[in-house]
Structures are given as structure tokens and as C-alpha cells.
Design an enzyme around this catalytic site. Sequence first.
Site, PDB file in Angstrom:
ATOM      1  N   SER A   1      55.322  40.932  36.117  1.00 25.55           N
ATOM      2  CA  SER A   1      56.152  41.904  36.846  1.00 25.55           C
ATOM      3  C   SER A   1      55.603  42.034  38.264  1.00 25.55           C
ATOM      4  O   SER A   1      54.434  42.358  38.443  1.00 25.55           O
ATOM      5  CB  SER A   1      56.085  43.280  36.172  1.00 25.55           C
ATOM      6  OG  SER A   1      56.476  43.149  34.833  1.00 25.55           O
TER       7      SER A   1
ATOM      8  N   GLU B   1      53.310  45.704  42.200  1.00 25.43           N
ATOM      9  CA  GLU B   1      52.204  45.764  41.228  1.00 25.43           C
ATOM     10  C   GLU B   1      51.171  44.688  41.592  1.00 25.43           C
ATOM     11  O   GLU B   1      49.966  44.888  41.475  1.00 25.43           O
ATOM     12  CB  GLU B   1      52.751  45.522  39.813  1.00 25.43           C
ATOM     13  CG  GLU B   1      51.684  45.591  38.749  1.00 25.43           C
ATOM     14  CD  GLU B   1      52.232  45.347  37.349  1.00 25.43           C
ATOM     15  OE1 GLU B   1      53.270  45.933  36.991  1.00 25.43           O
ATOM     16  OE2 GLU B   1      51.602  44.567  36.622  1.00 25.43           O
TER      17      GLU B   1
ATOM     18  N   ARG C   1      49.237  51.949  36.070  1.00 22.90           N
ATOM     19  CA  ARG C   1      48.784  50.772  36.839  1.00 22.90           C
ATOM     20  C   ARG C   1      47.814  51.184  37.963  1.00 22.90           C
ATOM     21  O   ARG C   1      47.831  50.607  39.043  1.00 22.90           O
ATOM     22  CB  ARG C   1      49.977  50.000  37.438  1.00 22.90           C
ATOM     23  CG  ARG C   1      50.975  49.501  36.418  1.00 22.90           C
ATOM     24  CD  ARG C   1      50.389  48.436  35.476  1.00 22.90           C
ATOM     25  NE  ARG C   1      51.391  48.046  34.527  1.00 22.90           N
ATOM     26  CZ  ARG C   1      51.548  48.651  33.339  1.00 22.90           C
ATOM     27  NH1 ARG C   1      50.747  49.632  32.947  1.00 22.90           N
ATOM     28  NH2 ARG C   1      52.489  48.249  32.521  1.00 22.90           N
TER      29      ARG C   1
HETATM   30  C1  LIG Z   1      53.129  36.259  32.766  1.00 19.99           C
HETATM   31  C2  LIG Z   1      52.384  37.517  33.101  1.00 19.99           C
HETATM   32  C3  LIG Z   1      52.600  38.661  32.352  1.00 19.99           C
HETATM   33  C4  LIG Z   1      51.898  39.851  32.639  1.00 19.99           C
HETATM   34  N1  LIG Z   1      52.133  40.938  31.873  1.00 19.99           N
HETATM   35  C5  LIG Z   1      51.466  42.101  32.127  1.00 19.99           C
HETATM   36  C6  LIG Z   1      51.686  43.264  31.318  1.00 19.99           C
HETATM   37  O1  LIG Z   1      52.445  43.226  30.359  1.00 19.99           O
HETATM   38  N2  LIG Z   1      51.010  44.395  31.638  1.00 19.99           N
HETATM   39  C7  LIG Z   1      50.134  44.448  32.697  1.00 19.99           C
HETATM   40  O2  LIG Z   1      49.561  45.528  32.919  1.00 19.99           O
HETATM   41  N3  LIG Z   1      49.900  43.367  33.473  1.00 19.99           N
HETATM   42  C8  LIG Z   1      50.534  42.198  33.219  1.00 19.99           C
HETATM   43  N4  LIG Z   1      50.320  41.099  33.997  1.00 19.99           N
HETATM   44  C9  LIG Z   1      49.369  41.194  35.127  1.00 19.99           C
HETATM   45  C10 LIG Z   1      47.950  40.671  34.786  1.00 19.99           C
HETATM   46  O3  LIG Z   1      47.964  39.978  33.583  1.00 19.99           O
HETATM   47  C11 LIG Z   1      46.932  41.804  34.706  1.00 19.99           C
HETATM   48  O4  LIG Z   1      46.927  42.579  35.865  1.00 19.99           O
HETATM   49  C12 LIG Z   1      45.506  41.279  34.466  1.00 19.99           C
HETATM   50  O5  LIG Z   1      44.647  42.343  34.158  1.00 19.99           O
HETATM   51  C13 LIG Z   1      44.941  40.497  35.650  1.00 19.99           C
HETATM   52  O6  LIG Z   1      43.743  39.874  35.226  1.00 19.99           O
HETATM   53  P1  LIG Z   1      43.063  38.754  36.100  1.00 19.99           P
HETATM   54  O7  LIG Z   1      41.745  38.441  35.495  1.00 19.99           O
HETATM   55  O8  LIG Z   1      43.991  37.610  36.254  1.00 19.99           O
HETATM   56  O9  LIG Z   1      42.869  39.520  37.482  1.00 19.99           O
HETATM   57  P2  LIG Z   1      43.018  38.939  38.965  1.00 19.99           P
HETATM   58  O10 LIG Z   1      44.455  38.671  39.239  1.00 19.99           O
HETATM   59  O11 LIG Z   1      42.061  37.842  39.167  1.00 19.99           O
HETATM   60  O12 LIG Z   1      42.560  40.213  39.809  1.00 19.99           O
HETATM   61  C14 LIG Z   1      43.379  41.355  39.879  1.00 19.99           C
HETATM   62  C15 LIG Z   1      42.658  42.398  40.738  1.00 19.99           C
HETATM   63  O13 LIG Z   1      41.513  42.870  40.040  1.00 19.99           O
HETATM   64  C16 LIG Z   1      40.318  42.592  40.789  1.00 19.99           C
HETATM   65  N5  LIG Z   1      39.318  42.154  39.814  1.00 19.99           N
HETATM   66  C17 LIG Z   1      39.391  41.090  38.977  1.00 19.99           C
HETATM   67  N6  LIG Z   1      38.291  41.017  38.210  1.00 19.99           N
HETATM   68  C18 LIG Z   1      37.489  42.064  38.585  1.00 19.99           C
HETATM   69  C19 LIG Z   1      36.208  42.519  38.178  1.00 19.99           C
HETATM   70  N7  LIG Z   1      35.496  41.891  37.224  1.00 19.99           N
HETATM   71  N8  LIG Z   1      35.691  43.615  38.793  1.00 19.99           N
HETATM   72  C20 LIG Z   1      36.393  44.270  39.764  1.00 19.99           C
HETATM   73  N9  LIG Z   1      37.598  43.869  40.189  1.00 19.99           N
HETATM   74  C21 LIG Z   1      38.153  42.781  39.608  1.00 19.99           C
HETATM   75  C22 LIG Z   1      40.697  41.507  41.793  1.00 19.99           C
HETATM   76  O14 LIG Z   1      39.902  41.590  42.971  1.00 19.99           O
HETATM   77  C23 LIG Z   1      42.158  41.838  42.056  1.00 19.99           C
HETATM   78  O15 LIG Z   1      42.284  42.848  43.031  1.00 19.99           O
HETATM   79  C24 LIG Z   1      50.977  39.897  33.722  1.00 19.99           C
HETATM   80  C25 LIG Z   1      50.758  38.726  34.475  1.00 19.99           C
HETATM   81  C26 LIG Z   1      51.444  37.550  34.173  1.00 19.99           C
HETATM   82  C27 LIG Z   1      51.168  36.318  34.968  1.00 19.99           C
END
Ligand SMILES: Cc1cc2nc3c(=O)[nH]c(=O)nc-3n(C[C@H](O)[C@H](O)[C@H](O)COP(=O)(O)OP(=O)(O)OC[C@H]3O[C@@H](n4cnc5c(N)ncnc54)[C@H](O)[C@@H]3O)c2cc1C
Length: 337
Positions: free
Chosen positions: A235, A331, A164
Amino acid sequence: MSIQENVPLSSLTTLRVGGRARFVAECRTKEDVQEALLYAREHSLPWSVLGEGSNVLAGDNGYQGIILLVRIPGITETAHNGAVLLSVGAGVNWDTLVRDAAARTLWGLENLAGIPGTVGAAPVQNIGAYGAEVKDTLHEVHAIDASTGKERIFTNTECAFGYRESRFKKEPNLIITSVSFLLSKDGTPQVGYKDLANALAEGVDLSSPESIGDAVRAIRTRKFPDLTQVGTAGSFFKNPTISEEAYTSLKKRYPDLPGFPNEHGVKVPLAFILDHVLNLRGYTEGNVSLFERQPLVLVTQDGATADEVDAFAHSVAERVMRATGIKIEREVRNFPS
Ligand SMILES: Cc1cc2nc3c(=O)[nH]c(=O)nc-3n(C[C@H](O)[C@H](O)[C@H](O)COP(=O)(O)OP(=O)(O)OC[C@H]3O[C@@H](n4cnc5c(N)ncnc54)[C@H](O)[C@@H]3O)c2cc1C
């Protein structure tokens, strides 16, 4: 690039809490990203990046700057030394990519099916599930460096991936615009992870990227809350890695405690501690709970605030510390960080 004003962060994040953002710029091209950065500079505004907001806790005070909402589309395929390279816009939904790769019978992403969020955010925390991580197939990351406005390209090694973790967490000046993945036309199923091994034993078809993706989505639907019903960021905490001595001592008190040795010690599933040591499955304070079916997942009900989530998470972390001596880390990232 289109700019909206006064947008509730609760509508941009899956935890559904947070005050208002002063400006939100939807960026559909890398030029839009550059334009939004210029707008921020010209108006002396702080800026920050969001994908689908599924891994952030947005503060109740909102954000007095401009949020770059990365929505760059596109998936293109090219041949690459006998394998296939998919170059993907950072705004593509992650599971849309997993389905697209499976439809092309490309192996490598199927165990990561059903993870919410965008492709651009996937390398930031090196998303992982069911025995796979994004680093396993990632080829290159293209990003705009906000400190120069110029594009930079990072190889897999240069991304400095860990559990992570990646360099992008430490260098928020890097705005990811596209990611490429090296996928194989003739892979083999990776079904060693417990839930998938059980599915295989029950006769579930796990012979293709498509069927594995479907099986993973079905498992996830049973484990995770429905994003349309409650707020959640999945998580909330990382699984901690503790020293071998600490593990041996805890194992004496809790003989069923699972442990997975790694280069830094022994990784323990926090869900086991929350459930079997602390009895916190379904634990609720006000509008915030640990999910009944998976206590590592925090859920919010309508009316929850970011401060409430923060206090709840502190209280859980303190209980873990008191009972086991383990310091747990979040996380989910605070937004703005
Ligand atoms: C129900 C659920 C289940 C999940 N299961 C998992 C799992 O199994 N494994 C796992 O690893 N994660 C999991 N996650 C967490 C999440 O899905 C991941 O971390 C995902 O990659 C976040 O994507 P996002 O576009 O929503 O990012 P955001 O939440 O919008 O951003 C996350 C971070 O990344 C940065 N960011 C976003 N886009 C960019 C970009 N283009 N360039 C630079 N920085 C950027 C943001 O500034 C922020 O700091 C889960 C979340 C939920 C809600």
C-alpha cells in the site's frame, strides 16, 4: 561486518528503483552496528538503515553515505508469567518469525502472516493487517542509540505506537537490534476482519495459528502483486481519517463509502475512493500503475525511476484532493528520509 561499494538501491528495495549507494555494511550483530557507525563517523559519511527495503522509495540520485543493512539473526524462547516471550533478532524475516511462532503453537502473530520485511522494521511503522498490529504483542524493543553508541530498551508504551506510527519514525538515531513478543499458548482466533470472516464462512480451517497464517497468506497472494514479477512497496498511501462532518457529506455523494469511526474521526478505505470515486483501478502512467486487483498498491515495471513514482503518487494524491477534499499521506517512506 562486511562492506560493499557502489550497490544499486534498486537491488535493495522492493520498488526496484533508485541510484547507487556508495557503501553498504551488512550488520549481523549489534557490535557490527556499532562498528558501522564508527566507520561512518571516521569517514565523515552520512548513514542510514535498511531492512529488506519493502517500505521505501529510494531516490534516483542514490546515497552518498553508508547503509546499515540489519541482518541480525536469532529467535529465542523464554517463559514469562504464564505466557511465552520470543526474543528475535532485527534481521529475521518477519514471515519466518510468524511461521516459527505458529510451529510452536504460539498465538498472536498469525494475522500478520505474509507481510514482507524484517522484524526490526516492524515496530517502525507498527505494521498491521487483518485486524492486528505489531503493537498488540510487542513486549520490548532493543536499539542502539547512534547519538551515544549505547543500547536502549523501550517498553511497548514507550514506543508510542499509532496507526502506521511509532517513535522510531521520528527518531532515526535509534537502530533496532532485537524485538521481543509476548505470545500466548492458548489464544483464540481473531477472524472478525471481512476477508477472514468470509474464509470461515466458506469452511476454511481457522482453528490454529498455523491455519490462520496459511489462510492470511492465501488471501494476500490473491490481493498483492508477486514481488518476483513487479516492483511494489505494498500500500503506497495510508487510509485517511476524516472528520465526521466530512464523512457524512461524502457519504451523501457516495452512499456505499465504508467508514470506521476511531478516536480522531472516521477512517475511510482509500482503495474505495481510488476505485469507485476516481475509477483509477489499473491506472497507468509510463512504467507506474495502480495495481488492478488492489488500487492502493502501486506497482513499477522495469525501467521505472524514483522520479516517475514520485510524480505518479503526486498526481494520484491531487486527484483524491480535487474529488473529495481529502489530503492523503504516503505510507512508503522516502529513502534517504
Ligand atoms: C507486497 C507488500 C505488502 C505489504 N503489506 C503490508 C501490510 O499488510 N501491513 C503493513 O503494515 N505493511 C505492509 N507492507 C510494508 C512493509 O512490508 C513493512 O513496512 C515492513 O515492516 C518493512 O520492512 P523492511 O525490513 O522491508 O523495512 P525497510 O523498507 O527496509 O525500512 C522501512 C523503514 O524502517 C527503517 N528501518 C528498517 N530497519 C530498521 C531497524 N532495524 N532499525 C531502525 N529503523 C529501521 C528504515 O530506515 C525505513 O525508514 C507491505 C509491503 C509490500 C511490498
